[in-house]
Design a protein around this motif. Structure first.
Motif, PDB file in Angstrom:
ATOM      1  N   ILE A   1       0.834  -1.208   0.000  1.00  0.00           N
ATOM      2  CA  ILE A   1       0.000   0.000   0.000  1.00  0.00           C
ATOM      3  C   ILE A   1       0.864   1.251   0.000  1.00  0.00           C
ATOM      4  O   ILE A   1       0.596   2.221  -0.731  1.00  0.00           O
ATOM      5  N   PHE A   2       1.914   1.261   0.811  1.00  0.00           N
ATOM      6  CA  PHE A   2       2.821   2.400   0.843  1.00  0.00           C
ATOM      7  C   PHE A   2       3.514   2.577  -0.505  1.00  0.00           C
ATOM      8  O   PHE A   2       3.680   3.698  -0.999  1.00  0.00           O
ATOM      9  N   ARG A   3       3.907   1.467  -1.114  1.00  0.00           N
ATOM     10  CA  ARG A   3       4.555   1.526  -2.426  1.00  0.00           C
ATOM     11  C   ARG A   3       3.634   2.163  -3.463  1.00  0.00           C
ATOM     12  O   ARG A   3       4.033   3.072  -4.197  1.00  0.00           O
ATOM     13  N   LEU A   4       2.389   1.678  -3.525  1.00  0.00           N
ATOM     14  CA  LEU A   4       1.444   2.201  -4.509  1.00  0.00           C
ATOM     15  C   LEU A   4       1.102   3.662  -4.222  1.00  0.00           C
ATOM     16  O   LEU A   4       0.903   4.452  -5.159  1.00  0.00           O
ATOM     17  N   TRP A   5       1.026   4.028  -2.957  1.00  0.00           N
ATOM     18  CA  TRP A   5       0.742   5.423  -2.604  1.00  0.00           C
ATOM     19  C   TRP A   5       1.851   6.342  -3.107  1.00  0.00           C
ATOM     20  O   TRP A   5       1.591   7.404  -3.670  1.00  0.00           O
TER      21      TRP A   5
ATOM     22  N   VAL B   1       5.321  10.062  -6.967  1.00  0.00           N
ATOM     23  CA  VAL B   1       6.025   9.943  -8.247  1.00  0.00           C
ATOM     24  C   VAL B   1       5.075  10.131  -9.426  1.00  0.00           C
ATOM     25  O   VAL B   1       5.462  10.646 -10.477  1.00  0.00           O
ATOM     26  N   LYS B   2       3.806   9.699  -9.237  1.00  0.00           N
ATOM     27  CA  LYS B   2       2.788   9.773 -10.288  1.00  0.00           C
ATOM     28  C   LYS B   2       3.241   9.045 -11.556  1.00  0.00           C
ATOM     29  O   LYS B   2       3.150   9.553 -12.660  1.00  0.00           O
ATOM     30  N   GLU B   3       3.741   7.837 -11.332  1.00  0.00           N
ATOM     31  CA  GLU B   3       4.233   7.040 -12.463  1.00  0.00           C
ATOM     32  C   GLU B   3       4.127   5.565 -12.128  1.00  0.00           C
ATOM     33  O   GLU B   3       5.074   4.942 -11.644  1.00  0.00           O
ATOM     34  N   LEU B   4       2.957   4.994 -12.366  1.00  0.00           N
ATOM     35  CA  LEU B   4       2.779   3.563 -12.174  1.00  0.00           C
ATOM     36  C   LEU B   4       3.445   2.806 -13.311  1.00  0.00           C
ATOM     37  O   LEU B   4       3.554   3.319 -14.430  1.00  0.00           O
ATOM     38  N   GLY B   5       3.898   1.598 -13.015  1.00  0.00           N
ATOM     39  CA  GLY B   5       4.568   0.797 -14.029  1.00  0.00           C
ATOM     40  C   GLY B   5       4.132  -0.650 -13.957  1.00  0.00           C
ATOM     41  O   GLY B   5       3.359  -1.059 -13.086  1.00  0.00           O
ATOM     42  N   TRP B   6       4.648  -1.442 -14.891  1.00  0.00           N
ATOM     43  CA  TRP B   6       4.325  -2.864 -14.905  1.00  0.00           C
ATOM     44  C   TRP B   6       4.845  -3.567 -13.659  1.00  0.00           C
ATOM     45  O   TRP B   6       4.254  -4.567 -13.211  1.00  0.00           O
ATOM     46  N   ASP B   7       5.944  -3.086 -13.094  1.00  0.00           N
ATOM     47  CA  ASP B   7       6.452  -3.703 -11.873  1.00  0.00           C
ATOM     48  C   ASP B   7       5.445  -3.562 -10.732  1.00  0.00           C
ATOM     49  O   ASP B   7       5.270  -4.482  -9.928  1.00  0.00           O
ATOM     50  N   ASP B   8       4.766  -2.404 -10.647  1.00  0.00           N
ATOM     51  CA  ASP B   8       3.745  -2.215  -9.617  1.00  0.00           C
ATOM     52  C   ASP B   8       2.568  -3.167  -9.830  1.00  0.00           C
ATOM     53  O   ASP B   8       2.028  -3.724  -8.873  1.00  0.00           O
ATOM     54  N   ALA B   9       2.182  -3.355 -11.085  1.00  0.00           N
ATOM     55  CA  ALA B   9       1.074  -4.259 -11.391  1.00  0.00           C
ATOM     56  C   ALA B   9       1.417  -5.694 -10.984  1.00  0.00           C
ATOM     57  O   ALA B   9       0.578  -6.402 -10.402  1.00  0.00           O
ATOM     58  N   PHE B  10       2.637  -6.124 -11.270  1.00  0.00           N
ATOM     59  CA  PHE B  10       3.037  -7.491 -10.921  1.00  0.00           C
ATOM     60  C   PHE B  10       3.147  -7.667  -9.409  1.00  0.00           C
ATOM     61  O   PHE B  10       2.808  -8.736  -8.881  1.00  0.00           O
ATOM     62  N   VAL B  11       3.640  -6.638  -8.702  1.00  0.00           N
ATOM     63  CA  VAL B  11       3.709  -6.727  -7.244  1.00  0.00           C
ATOM     64  C   VAL B  11       2.308  -6.845  -6.652  1.00  0.00           C
ATOM     65  O   VAL B  11       2.059  -7.660  -5.754  1.00  0.00           O
ATOM     66  N   LEU B  12       1.376  -6.029  -7.151  1.00  0.00           N
ATOM     67  CA  LEU B  12       0.000  -6.087  -6.650  1.00  0.00           C
ATOM     68  C   LEU B  12      -0.630  -7.445  -6.959  1.00  0.00           C
ATOM     69  O   LEU B  12      -1.295  -8.043  -6.093  1.00  0.00           O
ATOM     70  N   PHE B  13      -0.426  -7.947  -8.163  1.00  0.00           N
ATOM     71  CA  PHE B  13      -0.971  -9.252  -8.534  1.00  0.00           C
ATOM     72  C   PHE B  13      -0.381 -10.352  -7.655  1.00  0.00           C
ATOM     73  O   PHE B  13      -1.100 -11.242  -7.174  1.00  0.00           O
ATOM     74  N   ALA B  14       0.936 -10.290  -7.427  1.00  0.00           N
ATOM     75  CA  ALA B  14       1.588 -11.282  -6.570  1.00  0.00           C
ATOM     76  C   ALA B  14       1.050 -11.225  -5.151  1.00  0.00           C
ATOM     77  O   ALA B  14       0.838 -12.268  -4.512  1.00  0.00           O
ATOM     78  N   GLN B  15       0.804 -10.024  -4.650  1.00  0.00           N
ATOM     79  CA  GLN B  15       0.301  -9.892  -3.285  1.00  0.00           C
ATOM     80  C   GLN B  15      -1.134 -10.385  -3.163  1.00  0.00           C
ATOM     81  O   GLN B  15      -1.501 -10.993  -2.152  1.00  0.00           O
ATOM     82  N   LEU B  16      -1.960 -10.144  -4.175  1.00  0.00           N
ATOM     83  CA  LEU B  16      -3.320 -10.671  -4.151  1.00  0.00           C
ATOM     84  C   LEU B  16      -3.310 -12.198  -4.168  1.00  0.00           C
ATOM     85  O   LEU B  16      -4.063 -12.848  -3.420  1.00  0.00           O
ATOM     86  N   LEU B  17      -2.441 -12.763  -4.999  1.00  0.00           N
ATOM     87  CA  LEU B  17      -2.320 -14.215  -5.046  1.00  0.00           C
ATOM     88  C   LEU B  17      -1.745 -14.753  -3.733  1.00  0.00           C
ATOM     89  O   LEU B  17      -2.157 -15.813  -3.239  1.00  0.00           O
ATOM     90  N   ASN B  18      -0.820 -14.023  -3.143  1.00  0.00           N
ATOM     91  CA  ASN B  18      -0.240 -14.401  -1.864  1.00  0.00           C
ATOM     92  C   ASN B  18      -1.295 -14.392  -0.764  1.00  0.00           C
ATOM     93  O   ASN B  18      -1.321 -15.274   0.109  1.00  0.00           O
ATOM     94  N   THR B  19      -2.181 -13.400  -0.797  1.00  0.00           N
ATOM     95  CA  THR B  19      -3.262 -13.337   0.192  1.00  0.00           C
ATOM     96  C   THR B  19      -4.199 -14.526   0.061  1.00  0.00           C
ATOM     97  O   THR B  19      -4.581 -15.148   1.063  1.00  0.00           O
ATOM     98  N   ALA B  20      -4.563 -14.847  -1.177  1.00  0.00           N
ATOM     99  CA  ALA B  20      -5.439 -16.001  -1.402  1.00  0.00           C
ATOM    100  C   ALA B  20      -4.774 -17.290  -0.922  1.00  0.00           C
ATOM    101  O   ALA B  20      -5.421 -18.138  -0.284  1.00  0.00           O
ATOM    102  N   ALA B  21      -3.470 -17.439  -1.194  1.00  0.00           N
ATOM    103  CA  ALA B  21      -2.750 -18.641  -0.765  1.00  0.00           C
ATOM    104  C   ALA B  21      -2.692 -18.728   0.764  1.00  0.00           C
ATOM    105  O   ALA B  21      -2.827 -19.820   1.336  1.00  0.00           O
TER     106      ALA B  21
END
Length: 392
Positions: free
Chosen positions: A47-51, A57-77
């Motif tokens: 959350i701090f990273r995305l904030w 920075v106002k510059e989201l990237g593919w690395d942020d998307a993959f981190v968020l996806f990994a964390q959602l999958l990690n939560t489900a696991a």
């Protein structure tokens, strides 16, 4: 060639004690406490990273998307792991009702497949993050090559984990006819070899990826605080690698929860918990470089201040008196103050010099050796602080 059924027969011939004391790793409070605590911390980091990326920075990237996806999958696991505790994880599987054991195998299938996918996702996120730093040269090509290898590696093991048997239900329902391989336990040797291969290659990629940015230490004029910050991040990465090594050691010792006898629910808790912690720590480590500069800047604003002051003094005649009166303050000088934390500064020249500031004095339009020059001229005091430390 031993099969799953052969191992079950061997366990029935020499069953484990029914009332054997639970090891610390097999207790519910240990599994719940370790997995849920680190999950909360990792979510704080994400959350701090995305904030920072969205608001600062106002510059989201593919690395942020993959981190968020990994964390959602990690939560489900992690949720599935907690459900598997209720289904018998930590107990001897021989004494579980068949319904509970089938439910446990179903949950383990889901959490294990998620883990295999997640190990690749978080590594891809880190490599995409490195590509933001290395814009050209050998390191950029190295990161691209690693990105391709990790993607192929993750795709291969993810397919093996999500489709270990055909039909897939044959993984948890051993009564139906199914063709199984690798993680699906077609035979003992291939089952153990697949687990070892994934854990060993996962550990190898962890080491390579977390060591790749070490080249940044060769940056000229690297500030001490940069070094400390980078060492902190890489030390955290070393903990991730150590977790991966610990998990591999457990797999080797228990032969994939089949030695000294097959007992998936009894030998697996340590390895399952370490799998969750490995992803949590990797997510935290991937997020630290994003929000650390903001923390360092905030701390500098609190504990460190700077002042730029320009003092102008001139020898004037009657013709220039009106100009001087217009531009002087009560003390007879023209001052410009650029302090972010003005209340924390004293403002005298001696203190600024003691803090590493600079004082530059010069005169214009008169002879510095004359009486006039000794009494006036233009004097400029410039007091500064060093550049922000988080700059490579």
């Amino acid at each position: 060639m031993s099969t799953y059924e052969d191992l079950l027969v061997g366990m029935l011939r020499d069953p484990p004690p029914r009332n054997e004391p639970l090891p610390l790793s097999n207790r519910r409070e240990t599994m719940y406490g370790a997995t849920l605590s680190f999950l909360i911390v990792s979510w704080c980091a994400v959350i701090f990273r995305l904030w920072v990326r969205v608001r600062v920075v106002k510059e989201l990237g593919w690395d942020d998307a993959f981190v968020l996806f990994a964390q959602l999958l990690n939560t489900a696991a992690t949720v599935v792991v907690c459900l598997s505790v209720e289904a018998g994880l930590g107990q001897h599987m021989l004494y579980l009702p068949m319904k509970d054991f089938t439910q446990y195998l179903t949950l383990f299938y889901i959490e294990h497949a998620m883990y295999n996918t997640n190990t690749a996702l978080i590594k891809i996120a880190l490599l995409l993050q490195y590509l933001r730093i290395f814009k050209a040269g050998a390191m950029r090509w190295t990161c691209i090559a690693l990105l391709v290898l990790v993607t192929l590696w993750g795709l291969g093991f993810s397919i093996a984990a999500w489709f270990p048997c055909w039909p897939v239900a044959g993984y948890w329902d051993r009564t139906i006819a199914a063709t199984c391989y690798g993680f699906g336990f077609g035979d003992v040797s291939s089952f153990i070899a697949t687990y070892k291969a994934h854990s060993a290659s996962n550990m190898m990629f962890d080491i390579v990826i977390f060591l790749a940015p070490m080249v940044l230490f060769r940056t000229p004029n690297l500030k001490p605080k940069n070094v400390i910050a980078m060492v902190g991040v890489f030390t955290f990465g070393a903990v991730v690698v150590a977790t991966s090594v610990w998990r591999l050691r457990g797999i080797v010792e228990t032969q994939g929860a089949t030695y000294p006898y097959v007992d998936f629910t009894w030998w697996s808790p340590t390895m399952i918990v370490l799998s969750c912690l490995e992803i949590d720590l990797a997510v935290i480590c991937a997020s630290m470089p994003i929000f650390y500069p903001l923390i360092e800047k905030s701390l500098s604003a609190i504990f460190v201040s700077y002042e730029v002051r320009v003092v102008e003094e001139r020898v004037v005649d009657d013709y220039g008196l009106a100009y001087e009166l217009e531009h002087r303050d009560r003390a007879g000088s023209l001052k410009s103050n650029g302090t972010s934390t003005r209340e924390l500064t004293v403002g005298d020249e001696e203190e600024v010099l003691a803090k590493g500031g600079r004082k530059v004095g010069f005169s214009v339009g008169c002879d510095p050796l004359s009486e006039e020059g000794r009494g006036g001229g233009l004097r400029t005091n410039v007091e500064t602080k060093a550049k922000p430390k988080w700059e490579l």
